[in-house]
Design an enzyme around this catalytic site. Structure first.
Site, PDB file in Angstrom:
ATOM      1  N   ASP A   1       0.870  -1.170   0.000  1.00  0.00           N
ATOM      2  CA  ASP A   1       0.000   0.000   0.000  1.00  0.00           C
ATOM      3  C   ASP A   1       0.910   1.225   0.000  1.00  0.00           C
ATOM      4  O   ASP A   1       2.132   1.119   0.104  1.00  0.00           O
ATOM      5  CB  ASP A   1      -0.952  -0.019   1.210  1.00  0.00           C
ATOM      6  CG  ASP A   1      -2.184   0.852   0.945  1.00  0.00           C
ATOM      7  OD1 ASP A   1      -2.123   1.715   0.038  1.00  0.00           O
ATOM      8  OD2 ASP A   1      -3.204   0.687   1.621  1.00  0.00           O
TER       9      ASP A   1
HETATM   10  C1  NOJ Z   1      -3.940   3.973   0.197  1.00  0.00           C
HETATM   11  C2  NOJ Z   1      -5.126   3.054   0.208  1.00  0.00           C
HETATM   12  O1  NOJ Z   1      -5.171   2.323   1.406  1.00  0.00           O
HETATM   13  C3  NOJ Z   1      -5.160   2.099  -0.970  1.00  0.00           C
HETATM   14  O2  NOJ Z   1      -6.369   1.400  -0.938  1.00  0.00           O
HETATM   15  C4  NOJ Z   1      -4.976   2.842  -2.250  1.00  0.00           C
HETATM   16  O3  NOJ Z   1      -5.079   1.970  -3.340  1.00  0.00           O
HETATM   17  C5  NOJ Z   1      -3.638   3.540  -2.222  1.00  0.00           C
HETATM   18  N1  NOJ Z   1      -3.611   4.485  -1.128  1.00  0.00           N
HETATM   19  C6  NOJ Z   1      -3.340   4.259  -3.527  1.00  0.00           C
HETATM   20  O4  NOJ Z   1      -4.132   5.368  -3.674  1.00  0.00           O
END
Ligand code: NOJ
Length: 732
Positions: free
Chosen positions: A284
């Site tokens: 993530d």
């Molecule tokens: C953080 C989020 O938890 C995730 O779901 C997302 O895909 C990423 N950021 C990218 O934006």
């Protein structure tokens, strides 16, 4: 030549698809292996790195500075860039690199792309897997036309806690249903052929347990046993992987005292080895670097080591890999073979997308113009939006509105807010959203709009004028609830009640004497006890996207008879959270009084149980019976008759719940194990039959083995998780 072409086609048609796939895999392996051999260590590490362009969806700034790495072959992927022209620009840079390995462009396409679809949680309320798949397909079609190859969706995290703002992005609280939705979304996004110009890579996230953050606080720790995980949280991840998702995202949180991003038992053990996942794992946003904050790594170098060892293939945004992997390999702390495996997985997905044939196949401005916002997308968005609405109350059959209703007092700024209608985590083109206000006007009714309350402060505004409008109108429609930004990432709440002033406004409007219809707009279960008691009619309309206005009007006037069911339990008090229908019996099972699992100051019953939702018509269930199975995989069959006893044509979600009466581990009081959405004309009846297989009776033991134990079961069938009829069954 023609004959040769004909012969090839015939062979293609006659060739069993398994063989064709094996042949495809072999050419892919050959291609990827030969490419890998040509790559330097730095180029390999580049493939494992993803930088953000355009905008940030996490802390720290975007990293457009890293785009200079593209033409040097030192970057594998970018997120947060889109558009045929924009992506082409970066892909052209990649084509200047030594090995010309195309970039992969990813974005959070969560519920529709430029054409906004309902929130994922709202879509889940449809209990219509085909419609959900269609929604995902539409997102993919539009996103692929805008140069994208990959979405960070679906989020399949189960959550029992409405304080966690990200419940809006999932399919709710139930693992069985969550698994079905996960598979439908993956199939919708990826289609049958990833190289088609209308499909994109899916990403199962967040692996694992992100929705179980302690106290519903986003990014908080997670604490659960493997046995609990296996039965209540794991099924959607597994189903998504089995449906063929090409990628998986590791979660921010820890699991069993180790951050998921550096958790070898999860990534390499469960996902890659046990489940045989062949795609790649992306972190993530910054979650490799954040292992230092977790105090699980002393610095970024150790974080890189732990992540690559655990099986984390691509690093999103933080630069632990880019800065440290080469040293780690040279120092022999990380075997290069681990990098090779990760690179291979990434190259394979690029290959499957057809990017090595044509790196620009998704950057087609002409297609972008025609596909995005097309009439087809809008029609599908409206269809999905109608099916996402849940009728929570309809006292005195206030709804549907008669066609003679011509004068509507429309109260609430939300009914005019294009931004809010899109919901959070949206890519939708806000300017193309048809609001409720606009849709009502288009319908030709006389709309007397009043703000009712201030959208920022919630203070009641011009009560006198609002009540005057209510008295003059045939009906009063109140749009209220949360603002769209109140749910999503980073929006955990300690209080999920609808503000007091909004609720009091409804009480005042009811006193005006005209039928009041409340539209509850929200991204999570909310508490509105006063409104629940006062308003004769309540529709949960969530955030429905670009076609929100027309869809809500169609429901109000009965052009569409609502058929949605709540995918999460709605509480009456904060103190009930986390709240879910499939709790365990406990040694002192719940009762309204006595020495049992209950509260002394608040009720234990929810406001609306899981899978609750009314219709303008009524359904009668009868003749529930257990029938013999087929002597093979089907142990038994559960049959019920459902009849439409009302005046309107309608759809009902017939639900099957199962309770294991005695098992080797403690089991829930009931679990959803089947459902079927059926359409019935007035007076029409249908027989619904559920097959009882291992899937319905089994569970995971504490060692994560799926077991089916002989003994007594109760099967329950009904219209929601509370109102069910029961029959007994014994598995011999
Ligand atoms: C953080 C989020 O938890 C995730 O779901 C997302 O895909 C990423 N950021 C990218 O934006």
């Amino acid at each position: 030549m023609k004959t040769l072409f004909y012969a090839i086609c015939c062979v293609g048609l006659l060739w069993p698809s398994g063989l064709r796939a094996a042949e495809d895999d072999e050419s892919m392996n050959r291609f990827v292996s030969s490419l890998l051999k040509k790559m330097t260590l730095e180029e390999k590490i580049g493939q494992l790195s993803q930088c953000a362009g355009g905008f940030a969806t996490g802390p720290d700034n975007t990293q457009l500075s890293r785009t200079t790495d593209i033409s040097r072959g030192l970057l594998g992927s970018m997120l947060n860039v889109s558009g045929a022209a924009e992506t082409r620009k970066y892909q052209e840079a990649a084509m200047k690199s030594r090995l010309k390995i195309p970039l992969l462009f990813g974005l959070d396409v969560i519920h529709g792309f430029r054409t906004g679809f309902p929130l994922p949680l709202a879509e889940a309320a449809s209990f219509d897997l085909e419609a959900i798949k269609m929604g995902a397909r539409c997102s993919a079609r539009e996103a692929a036309a805008a140069g994208l190859h990959w979405t960070f969706a679906p989020m399949v995290d189960i959550s029992w806690d409405a304080r966690w703002g990200r419940v809006m992005e999932g399919a709710g609280e139930d693992p069985y249903y969550g698994a079905k939705v996960a598979a439908a979304r993956v199939r919708g996004l990826q289609g049958d052929d990833l190289s088609a110009d209308s499909t994109i890579l899916a990403c199962i996230k967040h692996f694992v347990g992100y929705g179980a953050a302690v106290a519903g606080k986003d990014y908080n720790s997670v604490d659960m046993s493997w046995g609990h995980f296996a039965n209540f949280y794991m099924p959607p991840y597994k189903a998504g992987v089995e449906a063929g998702a090409g990628t998986v995202m590791s979660a921010f949180n820890d699991f069993e005292n180790r951050p998921c991003t550096g958790n070898e038992d999860l990534l390499r053990g469960l996902l890659k080895e046990k489940w045989g996942f062949q795609g790649f794992v992306v972190s993530d946003w910054g979650s490799v670097g954040e292992m230092v904050n977790h105090r699980y790594a002393k610095d970024q170098k150790e974080a890189a080591n732990k992540a690559i060892t655990a099986g984390l293939d691509m690093e999103m945004v933080s630069e632990c890999y880019a800065r440290n992997l080469a040293d780690l390999v040279r120092e022999k702390k990380v075997p290069e073979a681990l990098l090779d495996d990760a690179v291979r997985r990434i190259l394979e997905q690029k290959y499957k997308l057809g990017l090595f044939d044509d790196p620009f196949r998704y950057c087609n401005e002409e297609r972008e113009r025609t596909v995005i916002g097309s009439e087809r997308s809008r029609r599908e968005a409206r269809y999905m939006a109608e099916r996402s609405v849940v009728l929570l109350k309809n006292e005195g059959a206030v709804l549907p509105l008669a066609s003679s209703v011509r004068r509507v007092a429309l109260i609430g700024g939300l009914s005019k807010s294009q931004k809010d209608m899109c919901g959070s985590w949206t890519c939708a083109d806000e300017s193309k959203v048809v609001t409720l206000y606009e849709a009502m006007q288009k319908r030709g009714v006389e709309v007397d709009f009043h703000e009712g309350y201030d959208l920022e402060s919630n203070e009641i505004k011009d009560l006198k004028g609002t009540l005057k409008a209510a008295r003059r109108a045939d009906v009063v429609v109140v749009a209220m609830g949360e603002r769209a930004w109140e749910s999503g990432e980073m929006t955990s709440k300690g209080n999920i009640s609808i503000p007091e002033q909004q609720q009091r406004l409804v009480t005042e409007l009811v006193k005006a004497g005209k039928p009041v219809i409340v539209l509850m707009m929200c991204g999570r279960p909310v508490i509105f006890n006063e409104v629940r008691q006062q308003a004769p009619a309540i529709l949960c309309t969530w955030w429905l996207g670009s076609e929100a206005g027309p869809a809500i009007c169609n429901v109000l006037w009965g052009d569409y008879n609502p058929s949605g069911k709540l995918p999460m339990t709605f509480p009456t008090h904060q103190g009930q959270l986390p709240l879910y229908y499939q709790y365990k019996s406990t040694g002192r099972p719940y009762a309204s009084s006595g020495w049992c699992a209950k509260y002394i100051d608040i009720p234990s019953e929810p406001a609306f149980p899981f899978a609750f939702g009314l219709s303008y018509t009524t359904f009668e269930y009868s003749a529930l019976k257990v029938l013999p199975g087929d002597g093979g995989k089907v142990h038994a069959r559960v049959r019920v008759e459902v009849k439409n006893t009302g005046r309107y044509e309608g759809e009902e979600v017939v639900q099957l719940y199962v309770r294991d009466e005695s098992a080797s581990i403690t089991r829930p009081v009931k679990e959803l194990k089947g459902f079927e959405k059926i359409a019935l004309k007035p007076g029409e009846g249908k027989e619904v039959v559920f097959d009882i297989t291992d899937e319905q009776l089994g569970f995971y033991d504490n060692r994560m083995n799926f077991v089916v134990e002989k003994g007594d079961f109760t099967f329950m069938v009904g219209t929601n998780s509370r109102d069910v009829d029961a029959v007994s069954y014994t598995l011999l």
